[in-house]
Every structure is written in structure tokens, then in C-alpha cells.
Design an enzyme around this catalytic site. Sequence first.
Site, PDB file in Angstrom:
ATOM      1  N   SER A  14     -20.011  11.350  -0.725  1.00  0.00           N
ATOM      2  CA  SER A  14     -19.744  12.487   0.184  1.00  0.00           C
ATOM      3  C   SER A  14     -18.567  13.315  -0.323  1.00  0.00           C
ATOM      4  O   SER A  14     -18.546  14.534  -0.152  1.00  0.00           O
ATOM      5  CB  SER A  14     -19.474  11.982   1.601  1.00  0.00           C
ATOM      6  N   LEU A  89     -14.635   2.251  -7.532  1.00  0.00           N
ATOM      7  CA  LEU A  89     -13.959   1.000  -7.155  1.00  0.00           C
ATOM      8  C   LEU A  89     -13.413   0.205  -8.327  1.00  0.00           C
ATOM      9  O   LEU A  89     -12.767  -0.829  -8.131  1.00  0.00           O
ATOM     10  CB  LEU A  89     -14.926   0.123  -6.332  1.00  0.00           C
ATOM     11  N   LEU A  91     -11.119  -0.345 -11.949  1.00  0.00           N
ATOM     12  CA  LEU A  91      -9.911   0.137 -12.626  1.00  0.00           C
ATOM     13  C   LEU A  91     -10.367   0.937 -13.857  1.00  0.00           C
ATOM     14  O   LEU A  91     -11.286   0.511 -14.562  1.00  0.00           O
ATOM     15  CB  LEU A  91      -9.069  -1.071 -13.057  1.00  0.00           C
ATOM     16  N   HIS A 108      -7.440   8.462  -1.829  1.00  0.00           N
ATOM     17  CA  HIS A 108      -7.346   7.179  -1.122  1.00  0.00           C
ATOM     18  C   HIS A 108      -7.248   7.438   0.369  1.00  0.00           C
ATOM     19  O   HIS A 108      -6.464   8.302   0.791  1.00  0.00           O
ATOM     20  CB  HIS A 108      -6.122   6.388  -1.600  1.00  0.00           C
ATOM     21  N   GLU A 178     -10.508  14.062   4.194  1.00  0.00           N
ATOM     22  CA  GLU A 178     -10.695  13.931   2.750  1.00  0.00           C
ATOM     23  C   GLU A 178     -11.529  15.095   2.213  1.00  0.00           C
ATOM     24  O   GLU A 178     -11.215  15.687   1.177  1.00  0.00           O
ATOM     25  CB  GLU A 178     -11.416  12.621   2.422  1.00  0.00           C
TER      26      GLU A 178
END
Length: 234
Positions: A14, A89, A91, A108, A178
Site C-alpha cells: 500500500s 522485512l 536487512l 517505520h 504513512e
Amino acid sequence: MRSRIAVLASGGGSNLQAILDHFDQLGERRGGDVVLVASDREDAGALERAHRREIPLAVLATKARPDGASLSAVLAEHRVELIVLAGYLRLVPEDVVRAYEGRIINVHPALLPSFGGPGMYGQRVHRAVIDAGARITGVTVHFVDREYDRGRIIAQWPVPVFAADDAGTLATRVLRVEHLLFPRVVNAVAAGRITLANCAGAANGAIVDARPAFTLLPHEESRLAENIELTLGL
Ligand code: GRF
């Protein structure tokens, strides 16, 4: 300046959609183009959204699927200049962080440095905010370094936590913010208006300070007291 952007996402996408829609609205004034969408999950909704827009896709190699694409290879292939993590998700590998220093940003769903770090994603974040009894949470957009959720903060926006909230209702309220904040920061970084150097602190004047987030809050003592009492149910 208009940057070539890769969006990395593990989930529904989204935020990717919000970025694409914002760029559509900006038209020729947009600061970047999404030239690649990559995911560590071949069933990620974000890939479906990119497919609908005929944006090149890549499913990245993981331990479970070593035959996937190498991130640095697909970034080079598409001449990517800016990496945007939108619900990614994993690193980012050390070599990519080094090669793209100051050109990787992440969103975040909490006010970092609180409620961030390894394992802090999705509803877990909002659950932790509610369990901590926090009354204000929010959204953070930051540059990405070698650790989860630790890079320099670019922008934050506050979101209230209501007494009746559960992780789901809070996640919905935060996600709405967001979708407003992240695309605008992505655009400003893509256009070169915000850089790792110029968001290093007030001294450089370019810091994105939070005053606008509080312009909605009345400054007059009386109104502020009134609202505090309202909040406290007095
Ligand atoms: C968002 O809440 C984002 O802040 C977090 O992961 C979620 C991704 O949502 N890092 P979507 O895939 O963009 O809908």
C-alpha cells in the site's frame, strides 16, 4: 533532478501504491520514477501492484530460495539511484548499504528510536505501543544504515493512540499517515532536496522539524489547557 527508484517490499504494497499515486499527481514535477519493484516473497501483493503498472519486477534470493535474483545485480541492471524500503522485512546486505549510502530510505510505523529494531514490524509494533501505554505514536521516515531502524531520521509525524485502540485500529490510523508522509519524503529525496548531509541537524537548516505537525494544536495557553483537560477527561 529525477531519480531512478527501486522499491523493496515484502507485503501488500500500500505504501508503494501511495508513492505511485503521488508521482501520478505530481506529473512532470515528480522527483523520481519507480523503475523496479523487488521482493523477498514471490506472493507479495506489492509485486502484483507493480505488475499492473508494468514496472519491472524481481524476486530476490533468500536462504529458502537461493535461485532468486541478487539485489546488487538487479539494482545495477536497472541503473537504480535511490532505494525505498516500503515494508521490506529483511536487512539490506552490507555491500548494498555501502554502495548506496545516503540513498536508501525506510518508513517505520512508530516514532523511532522507540518501538523499532529486529522483529519490530507489522502489528507487533502497535501492540508494543499499546502495551507500553503510550498516548502518542506516529510515523518515521529515515535513512537506512547497517542496522534495523537506526539510520538518521528525516521526518516524523505524530498519531494519537485512543483508549479503545487495539493493534488493528492503531495500525490503520498510522498507515493513513504513512501514505501521506512517505511519498512526499520519497519525492523530496528523489529530487535531491533532502540529503543525508542536509538533514543532519538544525545547523544545516534543512532539518525537517515537526512544528507543522503541531500547528493543528492550539498554542494559546488557554486553548492548550482546555485540550489537555479534555484529553484527561477533566
Ligand atoms: C507499513 O506499516 C510500514 O510502515 C511497515 O510495513 C508496513 C507495510 O505496509 N514497515 P504495505 O506493504 O506498504 O501496505
